[in-house]
Design a protein around this motif. Structure first.
Motif, PDB file in Angstrom:
ATOM      1  N   THR A 157      29.177 -40.895   2.488  1.00 13.60           N
ATOM      2  CA  THR A 157      29.919 -40.732   1.453  1.00 13.60           C
ATOM      3  C   THR A 157      30.849 -39.548   1.303  1.00 13.60           C
ATOM      4  O   THR A 157      30.301 -38.418   2.113  1.00 13.60           O
ATOM      5  N   PHE A 158      31.981 -39.437   0.915  1.00 12.24           N
ATOM      6  CA  PHE A 158      32.833 -38.697   0.991  1.00 12.24           C
ATOM      7  C   PHE A 158      34.256 -38.613  -0.177  1.00 12.24           C
ATOM      8  O   PHE A 158      34.380 -39.850  -0.402  1.00 12.24           O
ATOM      9  N   THR A 159      34.384 -37.752  -0.601  1.00 15.37           N
ATOM     10  CA  THR A 159      35.595 -37.901  -1.643  1.00 15.37           C
ATOM     11  C   THR A 159      36.799 -37.165  -1.055  1.00 15.37           C
ATOM     12  O   THR A 159      36.792 -36.029  -0.446  1.00 15.37           O
ATOM     13  N   PHE A 160      37.869 -37.987  -0.978  1.00 11.51           N
ATOM     14  CA  PHE A 160      39.359 -37.604  -0.356  1.00 11.51           C
ATOM     15  C   PHE A 160      40.127 -36.922  -1.383  1.00 11.51           C
ATOM     16  O   PHE A 160      40.329 -37.619  -2.381  1.00 11.51           O
ATOM     17  N   LYS A 161      40.633 -35.718  -1.057  1.00 11.62           N
ATOM     18  CA  LYS A 161      41.501 -35.249  -2.137  1.00 11.62           C
ATOM     19  C   LYS A 161      42.575 -34.440  -1.299  1.00 11.62           C
ATOM     20  O   LYS A 161      42.532 -34.019  -0.452  1.00 11.62           O
ATOM     21  N   VAL A 162      43.742 -34.732  -1.860  1.00 11.85           N
ATOM     22  CA  VAL A 162      45.080 -34.273  -1.487  1.00 11.85           C
ATOM     23  C   VAL A 162      46.041 -33.698  -2.442  1.00 11.85           C
ATOM     24  O   VAL A 162      46.266 -34.419  -3.532  1.00 11.85           O
ATOM     25  N   GLY A 163      46.954 -32.797  -1.941  1.00  9.24           N
ATOM     26  CA  GLY A 163      47.691 -32.206  -2.980  1.00  9.24           C
ATOM     27  C   GLY A 163      47.914 -30.873  -2.925  1.00  9.24           C
ATOM     28  O   GLY A 163      47.259 -30.197  -2.079  1.00  9.24           O
ATOM     29  N   ARG A 164      48.458 -30.244  -4.147  1.00 11.00           N
ATOM     30  CA  ARG A 164      48.305 -28.636  -4.174  1.00 11.00           C
ATOM     31  C   ARG A 164      46.995 -28.198  -4.624  1.00 11.00           C
ATOM     32  O   ARG A 164      46.282 -29.199  -5.328  1.00 11.00           O
ATOM     33  N   ASP A 165      46.766 -27.052  -4.409  1.00  8.71           N
ATOM     34  CA  ASP A 165      45.420 -26.494  -4.822  1.00  8.71           C
ATOM     35  C   ASP A 165      45.121 -26.658  -6.376  1.00  8.71           C
ATOM     36  O   ASP A 165      44.079 -26.967  -6.656  1.00  8.71           O
ATOM     37  N   SER A 166      45.934 -26.750  -7.223  1.00 13.13           N
ATOM     38  CA  SER A 166      45.948 -26.752  -8.361  1.00 13.13           C
ATOM     39  C   SER A 166      45.841 -28.126  -8.943  1.00 13.13           C
ATOM     40  O   SER A 166      45.206 -28.349 -10.053  1.00 13.13           O
ATOM     41  N   THR A 167      46.460 -29.077  -8.362  1.00 13.69           N
ATOM     42  CA  THR A 167      46.564 -30.415  -8.763  1.00 13.69           C
ATOM     43  C   THR A 167      46.404 -31.332  -7.540  1.00 13.69           C
ATOM     44  O   THR A 167      47.171 -31.413  -6.828  1.00 13.69           O
ATOM     45  N   LYS A 168      45.121 -31.932  -7.609  1.00 13.39           N
ATOM     46  CA  LYS A 168      44.697 -32.774  -6.563  1.00 13.39           C
ATOM     47  C   LYS A 168      44.114 -34.169  -6.999  1.00 13.39           C
ATOM     48  O   LYS A 168      43.501 -34.410  -8.045  1.00 13.39           O
ATOM     49  N   LEU A 169      44.705 -35.185  -6.436  1.00 16.42           N
ATOM     50  CA  LEU A 169      44.168 -36.398  -6.570  1.00 16.42           C
ATOM     51  C   LEU A 169      42.986 -36.842  -5.796  1.00 16.42           C
ATOM     52  O   LEU A 169      43.283 -36.471  -4.586  1.00 16.42           O
ATOM     53  N   GLY A 170      41.885 -37.655  -6.186  1.00 17.12           N
ATOM     54  CA  GLY A 170      40.973 -37.873  -5.080  1.00 17.12           C
ATOM     55  C   GLY A 170      40.516 -39.560  -5.324  1.00 17.12           C
ATOM     56  O   GLY A 170      40.600 -39.745  -6.350  1.00 17.12           O
ATOM     57  N   ARG A 171      39.598 -39.811  -4.209  1.00 18.24           N
ATOM     58  CA  ARG A 171      39.191 -41.036  -4.317  1.00 18.24           C
ATOM     59  C   ARG A 171      37.894 -41.092  -3.650  1.00 18.24           C
ATOM     60  O   ARG A 171      37.765 -40.384  -2.410  1.00 18.24           O
ATOM     61  N   THR A 172      36.524 -41.550  -4.020  1.00 20.20           N
ATOM     62  CA  THR A 172      35.446 -41.425  -3.409  1.00 20.20           C
ATOM     63  C   THR A 172      35.178 -42.714  -2.550  1.00 20.20           C
ATOM     64  O   THR A 172      35.490 -43.950  -3.084  1.00 20.20           O
ATOM     65  N   TRP A 173      34.517 -42.820  -1.469  1.00 20.70           N
ATOM     66  CA  TRP A 173      33.970 -43.835  -0.655  1.00 20.70           C
ATOM     67  C   TRP A 173      32.542 -43.801  -0.172  1.00 20.70           C
ATOM     68  O   TRP A 173      32.215 -42.670   0.105  1.00 20.70           O
ATOM     69  N   VAL A 174      31.893 -44.732  -0.462  1.00 18.74           N
ATOM     70  CA  VAL A 174      30.541 -44.745   0.079  1.00 18.74           C
ATOM     71  C   VAL A 174      30.631 -45.931   1.223  1.00 18.74           C
ATOM     72  O   VAL A 174      30.908 -47.166   0.914  1.00 18.74           O
ATOM     73  N   TRP A 175      30.414 -45.575   2.364  1.00 17.47           N
ATOM     74  CA  TRP A 175      30.615 -46.722   3.436  1.00 17.47           C
ATOM     75  C   TRP A 175      29.114 -46.826   4.336  1.00 17.47           C
ATOM     76  O   TRP A 175      28.377 -45.823   4.703  1.00 17.47           O
TER      77      TRP A 175
END
Length: 224
Positions: free
Chosen positions: A54-72
């Motif tokens: 399981t992991f949550t992928f986050k990308v962006g500036r430190d103050s504003t990040k978009l994330g999505r979580t995956w369970v594989w």
């Protein structure tokens, strides 16, 4: 007397046969390729026992990040995608919705498991290895492995990646070059490593400039 004669002859023949029996030569161990050494350095041997990651992928500036979580669940290829909604699908049989969502999964998974993709994708890329190369962010002298994916199939046909690593074969930096262009499309570090159930995973990827980063949270590995 004949008995002892034949017994002695039998023993002599047996001993002679033993002396002339060729010794089995030990099978030489196969030298690992550079991609295999990188995969091994990140715990590839432990992957065969992984039941779920399981992991949550986050990308962006430190103050504003978009994330999505995956369970594989790699044994069955079942994927649970959690973002604005939740979608459960199996990569062995995908409809159009799952196929579109799977593109994000492949991208995010590659950022954390790229060392293993060097083995999984071995038949889909060409590679070149060089020593004493200047790493693009730190400026340190490292080894460099360049892979270029084939132009057919996959989500990123023709793309190239330059992996930078030291003698322990653990990734420190990399460069993504879209369509194998000469200049970098993105350059980041591989850092903040954590070891879970034998897997060595980089939790953070940072650019040289600014507060931008791409990182992973909610990391979890379950073995069988």
């Amino acid at each position: 007397m004949k008995y002892y004669f034949f017994l002695a002859l039998f023993c002599f023949t047996l001993i002679s046969a033993c002396k002339t029996e060729p010794k089995a030569e030990p099978t030489p161990e196969k030298e690992l390729s550079i991609p295999e050494k990188i995969a091994q350095a990140h715990g590839y041997d432990a992957w065969k026992s992984v039941k779920e990651i399981t992991f949550t992928f986050k990308v962006g500036r430190d103050s504003t990040k978009l994330g999505r979580t995956w369970v594989w669940e790699p044994k069955t290829n079942k994927v649970t995608s959690i973002s604005s909604d939740t979608l459960v699908y199996n990569r062995k049989s995908m409809d159009s919705i799952a196929l579109e969502r799977n593109g994000g999964f492949i991208n995010d998974r590659f950022w954390i498991l790229a060392p293993f993709n060097l083995i999984w994708d071995a038949n889909n890329y060409t590679s070149e290895h060089k020593e004493n190369q200047k790493a693009p962010i730190s400026g340190e002298s490292m080894q460099k492995l360049t892979i270029v994916y084939g132009n057919e199939g996959g989500y990123t046909p023709g793309d190239a990646y330059d992996f930078y690593f030291k003698d322990d074969f653990v990734l420190r930096e990399w460069v993504f070059r879209k369509a194998n262009q000469a200049g970098p499309s993105m350059t980041t570090t591989w850092e903040d490593y954590v070891t879970m159930e034998g897997l060595k995973l980089a939790q953070d990827h940072r650019k040289a400039e600014g507060d931008f980063s791409l990182n992973f949270t909610n990391l979890s590995v379950i073995k069988e």
